[in-house]
Design an enzyme around this catalytic site. Sequence first.
Site, mmCIF file in Angstrom:
data_model
loop_
_atom_site.group_PDB
_atom_site.id
_atom_site.type_symbol
_atom_site.label_atom_id
_atom_site.label_comp_id
_atom_site.label_asym_id
_atom_site.label_seq_id
_atom_site.Cartn_x
_atom_site.Cartn_y
_atom_site.Cartn_z
ATOM 1 N N CYS A 4 0.820 -1.212 0.000
ATOM 2 C CA CYS A 4 0.000 0.000 0.000
ATOM 3 C C CYS A 4 0.857 1.268 0.000
ATOM 4 O O CYS A 4 2.012 1.264 0.424
ATOM 5 C CB CYS A 4 -0.880 0.045 1.244
ATOM 6 S SG CYS A 4 -1.934 -1.379 1.490
ATOM 7 N N GLU A 21 0.618 3.913 1.914
ATOM 8 C CA GLU A 21 1.002 4.394 3.249
ATOM 9 C C GLU A 21 2.295 3.718 3.703
ATOM 10 O O GLU A 21 3.195 4.360 4.239
ATOM 11 C CB GLU A 21 -0.093 4.082 4.275
ATOM 12 C CG GLU A 21 -1.440 4.725 3.982
ATOM 13 C CD GLU A 21 -2.371 3.814 3.184
ATOM 14 O OE1 GLU A 21 -1.930 3.212 2.178
ATOM 15 O OE2 GLU A 21 -3.549 3.716 3.561
#
Length: 133
Positions: free
Chosen positions: A57, A59
Amino acid sequence: MITEEIRNKLIAAAMEAKKWAYAPYSNYQVGAALFTHSGKIYDGVNVENAAYPATICAERVAVFKAVSEGEREFEAIAVVTTNGGSPCGSCRQVMSEFGRDMLVLIVNEDGEVIRETSVRDLLPQAFGPLDLP
Ligand SMILES: [Zn+2]
């Protein structure tokens, strides 16, 4: 606390980064931008893989980029998706390692903040370094 200027810069950086997302399978592009205590911004995008579990991801890419350059303290992260989707459980756990008070701005593709929260609120009672003997 971050200033309005930093907040806007962070959202702009995450929106810009989202363009580089590699998401040919889900077609769900995500951009993230992380603001460090030292004043730097690290961005990240989701990077998918034909072997799906190898996907990472946005993040976590941003956090890992920052950590790999010696950063350990983070003030805020902006996460941009089409519809203002929330960080997944793995990302919540990774963010909590480096500060449960980190501000999390969940933003849609128009740059609107859908939710303003913290890692602590996203992942209450997280497992952390103090849980290890
Ligand atoms: Zn995630």
